[in-house]
Enzyme design. Structure first.
Site, PDB file in Angstrom:
ATOM      1  N   PRO A 215       0.819  -1.206   0.000  1.00  0.00           N
ATOM      2  CA  PRO A 215       0.000   0.000   0.000  1.00  0.00           C
ATOM      3  C   PRO A 215       0.855   1.259   0.000  1.00  0.00           C
ATOM      4  O   PRO A 215       1.927   1.270   0.608  1.00  0.00           O
ATOM      5  CB  PRO A 215      -0.773  -0.085   1.319  1.00  0.00           C
ATOM      6  CG  PRO A 215      -0.661  -1.483   1.780  1.00  0.00           C
ATOM      7  CD  PRO A 215       0.554  -2.061   1.156  1.00  0.00           C
ATOM      8  N   GLU A 436      17.262   2.950  27.645  1.00  0.00           N
ATOM      9  CA  GLU A 436      17.652   3.544  26.358  1.00  0.00           C
ATOM     10  C   GLU A 436      19.165   3.639  26.247  1.00  0.00           C
ATOM     11  O   GLU A 436      19.735   3.373  25.188  1.00  0.00           O
ATOM     12  CB  GLU A 436      17.017   4.927  26.170  1.00  0.00           C
ATOM     13  CG  GLU A 436      15.480   4.959  26.190  1.00  0.00           C
ATOM     14  CD  GLU A 436      14.828   3.935  25.273  1.00  0.00           C
ATOM     15  OE1 GLU A 436      15.419   3.571  24.246  1.00  0.00           O
ATOM     16  OE2 GLU A 436      13.714   3.475  25.604  1.00  0.00           O
ATOM     17  N   ASP A 512      10.845  -4.599  22.224  1.00  0.00           N
ATOM     18  CA  ASP A 512      12.199  -5.027  21.845  1.00  0.00           C
ATOM     19  C   ASP A 512      12.228  -6.536  21.703  1.00  0.00           C
ATOM     20  O   ASP A 512      12.848  -7.075  20.782  1.00  0.00           O
ATOM     21  CB  ASP A 512      13.214  -4.651  22.929  1.00  0.00           C
ATOM     22  CG  ASP A 512      13.332  -3.142  23.106  1.00  0.00           C
ATOM     23  OD1 ASP A 512      12.977  -2.419  22.162  1.00  0.00           O
ATOM     24  OD2 ASP A 512      13.771  -2.721  24.187  1.00  0.00           O
TER      25      ASP A 512
HETATM   26  P1  ADP Z   1      -1.235   2.791  -3.795  1.00  0.00           P
HETATM   27  O1  ADP Z   1      -2.281   2.879  -4.838  1.00  0.00           O
HETATM   28  O2  ADP Z   1      -0.063   1.955  -4.178  1.00  0.00           O
HETATM   29  O3  ADP Z   1      -1.743   2.441  -2.436  1.00  0.00           O
HETATM   30  P2  ADP Z   1      -1.191   5.607  -4.164  1.00  0.00           P
HETATM   31  O4  ADP Z   1      -0.941   5.722  -5.617  1.00  0.00           O
HETATM   32  O5  ADP Z   1      -2.594   5.748  -3.725  1.00  0.00           O
HETATM   33  O6  ADP Z   1      -0.601   4.245  -3.620  1.00  0.00           O
HETATM   34  O7  ADP Z   1      -0.254   6.639  -3.406  1.00  0.00           O
HETATM   35  C1  ADP Z   1      -0.773   7.594  -2.511  1.00  0.00           C
HETATM   36  C2  ADP Z   1      -0.011   8.891  -2.626  1.00  0.00           C
HETATM   37  O8  ADP Z   1       1.342   8.739  -2.216  1.00  0.00           O
HETATM   38  C3  ADP Z   1       0.075   9.388  -4.044  1.00  0.00           C
HETATM   39  O9  ADP Z   1      -1.040  10.136  -4.383  1.00  0.00           O
HETATM   40  C4  ADP Z   1       1.344  10.220  -4.024  1.00  0.00           C
HETATM   41  O10 ADP Z   1       1.095  11.497  -3.537  1.00  0.00           O
HETATM   42  C5  ADP Z   1       2.194   9.496  -3.026  1.00  0.00           C
HETATM   43  N1  ADP Z   1       3.107   8.575  -3.724  1.00  0.00           N
HETATM   44  C6  ADP Z   1       3.115   7.234  -3.650  1.00  0.00           C
HETATM   45  N2  ADP Z   1       4.094   6.700  -4.388  1.00  0.00           N
HETATM   46  C7  ADP Z   1       4.726   7.730  -4.990  1.00  0.00           C
HETATM   47  C8  ADP Z   1       5.822   7.832  -5.898  1.00  0.00           C
HETATM   48  N3  ADP Z   1       6.472   6.755  -6.336  1.00  0.00           N
HETATM   49  N4  ADP Z   1       6.200   9.068  -6.298  1.00  0.00           N
HETATM   50  C9  ADP Z   1       5.562  10.163  -5.851  1.00  0.00           C
HETATM   51  N5  ADP Z   1       4.518  10.131  -5.004  1.00  0.00           N
HETATM   52  C10 ADP Z   1       4.104   8.943  -4.562  1.00  0.00           C
HETATM   53 ZN    ZN Z   2      13.832  -0.710  24.218  1.00  0.00          ZN
END
Ligand code: ADP
Ligand code: ZN
Ligand code: MG
Length: 615
Positions: A215, A436, A512
């Site tokens: 995602p 830490e 951890d």
């Molecule tokens: P997916 O469909 O893979 O879940 P999205 O295309 O919905 O991801 O990505 C969500 C947002 O994250 C995009 O609208 C963009 O702003 C940013 N984003 C994700 N991948 C890239 C990338 N490779 N380059 C630039 N922006 C990105």
């Molecule tokens: Zn720790």
């Protein structure tokens, strides 16, 4: 679907009378709109677009006027004026093309765009109002259905939501760090730009592309960019929507989608979350997946029915191709696969560049450094990071982003917001400080651990404090055994310090322990890093049961092997803990010095830390 019935809502008469009023208003507005519409349109009979095309073909057309409400007025050479109407989302050129008019012919026509006059506007307003009311009504119906009002069903069945169509303006330049994927998609772009060229040569162009990736890695964005690059419409629908919909609607939605796509072709049809409908058929728990299967079948039927000159490319996205029905992947369906991975350092830097474009940055802001401390971040996370940083800058009353803004945004995202207000007793604070310090000192003396970037005992999210490493090895894709072992030692350093200093241990180390256990387990079962167990890969993903594969497949090895694995994991953890303890015993003075420093100033950065360790 197993929505909970809510006795409070449901069949209450209030809801019903509201529904009736809405229906009544709707009808009145609709009829009113239509009457006005017809009046202002100047009546006259309407001809079809096919006939318009015929007149064009016969060279009888003097002038065409397209008004903002998609009315097409055709003035013929013989003085006759005819009216027609075109589909709202398709340009006149695209429409005429459907009826065999070439671009050449089209360019020779005298076409005027009539700006919205009040005459055109009024009926449009009414139509908009009607659509708005209908949408509201459908939503209302859906809501009441969800709360168990099944009588209303037949009404809600009508198209729940329209298919989304637009011609995106994003291009490949907006998608960073996925060069290979862009190259693979370039061919599709070229095809969509000039389908004729490919068809003429008899080339078999792909019909379906499957984008596979976690995602937020930009699958949707990339699919839109393909359409944007080619300048073609982008129609999208999400697999999960089908599953949520009323029974029996899925397949007809798919049919609608493709009918519409054929009208606007060349175009892209994007099916997000295809796994929601494309799971292996006839499997899975719970049964009752007829809806899903019908939807999936309909998608396959549509794709199989493509002719050589159906200029539609179907792009589907998923983050788990392992559960997809093999039927989807057969030749002529989704036979192209484009893998999108989380970006590496360079990729992250490029994505940051894309998202900081047009944002004022102080010159001290080094995107390369930010890319280095964000391993595992996907494009969406990075976008979020830049956005959070901008919010920090704005809240601090500055008009440019500085490095601190990014630093704070990163920690907020990684660990949750700072919780300075959390009440901690002095004893607790001392334990956290030593815990830490234990991590940091162990990591400092390890050969293969990442350098310490920051140490703090300010609570944040669930953590009482934390040590942030600067991953020099940069990315998580390839690790040596020594590196992994040292990571475990570093993770266990917190608990080891507690034991050495206080002779007792707290629950503070639980995450951890979880992390170190999962690393140790992966070393044994996935990376072949244990001699006793060997090179075999073992899958024991407990989630597998839910993925739609058959049951009883959860473990592919014997009890004896399971026992060996357990013992190996134990051995790795025990060895690592012993190493952590011996490092800290040897450097007890450093441990104490650092913990005291932390109690005093709460946060140390890399330089402060290394200075302290050097004395
Ligand atoms: P997916 O469909 O893979 O879940 P999205 O295309 O919905 O991801 O990505 C969500 C947002 O994250 C995009 O609208 C963009 O702003 C940013 N984003 C994700 N991948 C890239 C990338 N490779 N380059 C630039 N922006 C990105
Ligand atoms: Zn720790
Ligand atoms: Mg997406």
């Amino acid at each position: 679907m197993s929505e909970q019935k809510n006795p409070e809502e449901g069949n209450s008469p209030v809801n019903w009378s509201r529904g009736l009023i809405i229906v009544a208003v709707l009808i009145v507005v609709f009829i009113g709109g239509q009457i006005l519409f017809n009046q202002f349109r100047g009546a006259g009979s309407e001809i079809s677009m096919a006939e318009v095309a015929r007149y064009v073909n016969e060279g009888q057309v003097e002038k065409i006027t397209v008004s903002s409400n998609d009315m097409v007025t055709v003035q013929l050479l013989d003085g006759n004026v005819l009216a027609s109407r075109k589909e709202p989302d398709i340009s006149l050129l695209e429409t005429l093309k459907l009826y065999g008019i070439s671009e050449e012919q089209f360019r020779q026509l005298d076409i005027r765009q009539e700006s919205a006059s009040w005459q055109g506007l009024l009926p449009m307003l009414f139509n908009l109002l009607t659509i708005g009311l209908i949408a509201w009504f459908v939503l209302f119906m859906m809501r009441s259905m969800r709360s168990g009002q099944d009588q209303a069903m037949s009404f809600g069945r009508s198209r729940a939501r329209m298919i989304n169509v637009d011609t995106p303006v994003v291009t490949f330049a907006d998608v960073a760090g996925v060069e290979e994927s862009k190259q693979e998609l370039q061919e599709i772009v070229e095809f969509l730009r000039e389908p004729e060229k490919f068809i003429r040569l008899g080339a078999r162009v792909p019909k379906g592309v499957l984008m596979i990736g976690p995602p937020g890695t930009g699958k949707t964005l990339l699919a839109r960019a393909v359409a944007g690059e080619a300048g073609v419409p982008f129609m999208s629908i999400s697999g999960s929507e089908f599953v949520e919909m009323f029974v029996g609607v899925g397949a007809s939605r798919v049919r609608d989608l493709f009918t519409k796509a054929k009208q606007v072709a060349p175009c892209i049809v994007f099916i997000d979350e295809i796994d929601a409908v494309g799971r292996m058929r006839g499997t899975g728990l719970g049964g009752g997946h007829d809806e899903r299967e019908q939807t999936l079948n309909q998608i396959l039927v549509e794709m199989d029915g493509f002719d050589n000159d159906t200029n539609i490319i179907v792009i589907a996205a998923t983050n788990r191709s392992d559960v997809l029905d093999p039927a989807l992947l057969r030749p002529g369906r989704f036979d192209r696969k484009v893998y999108i991975t989380r970006p590496d350092v360079r990729g992250r830097q490029q994505i940051l560049e894309v998202h900081t474009r047009g944002k004022p940055l102080l010159s001290e802001v080094n995107l390369e450094t930010i890319a280095k401390i964000t391993p595992g971040f996907a494009g969406a996370d990075l976008e979020n990071l830049v956005n959070e940083a901008a919010i920090f800058a704005a809240r601090r009353g500055r008009n440019a982003l500085n490095m601190q803004d990014f630093q704070d945004a990163m920690e907020k995202i990684a660990m949750g917001p700072e919780r300075r207000s959390r009440v901690i007793t002095p004893e607790e604070k001392e334990v956290v400080a030593f815990h830490e310090a234990g991590h940091a000192v162990t990591m400092f003396f390890l050969q293969n651990a990442d350098p310490v970037h920051k140490i703090t005992i300010i609570p944040r999210g669930m953590a009482g404090g934390y040590v942030m490493p600067l991953p020099e090895s940069a990315d998580t894709s390839l690790h040596s055994r020594e590196h992994l072992e040292d990571r475990i030692v570093g993770l266990l350093g917190g608990r080891a310090a507690e034991e050495i200093m206080f002779g007792r241990i707290t629950t503070g180390a639980s995450s951890d322990l979880e992390s170190s256990t999962s690393i140790a387990r992966a070393m044994v079962t996935r990376y072949g890093m244990s001699e006793k167990v060997g090179l075999r890969v073992f899958s024991d993903d407990p989630n597998m049961v839910f993925l739609g594969r058959s049951l009883g497949e959860q473990r592919d090895y014997s009890d004896e092997t399971a026992h060996t694995i357990d013992k190996e994991v134990d051995r790795i953890l025990k060895n690592s803990y012993d190493r952590a303890r011996s490092i800290l015993t040897e450097h007890r003075d450093k441990l104490i010095a650092l913990a005291n420093m932390l109690l005093e100033v709460e946060t140390l950065d890399r330089n402060q830390f290394e200075e302290l360790m050097a004395v």
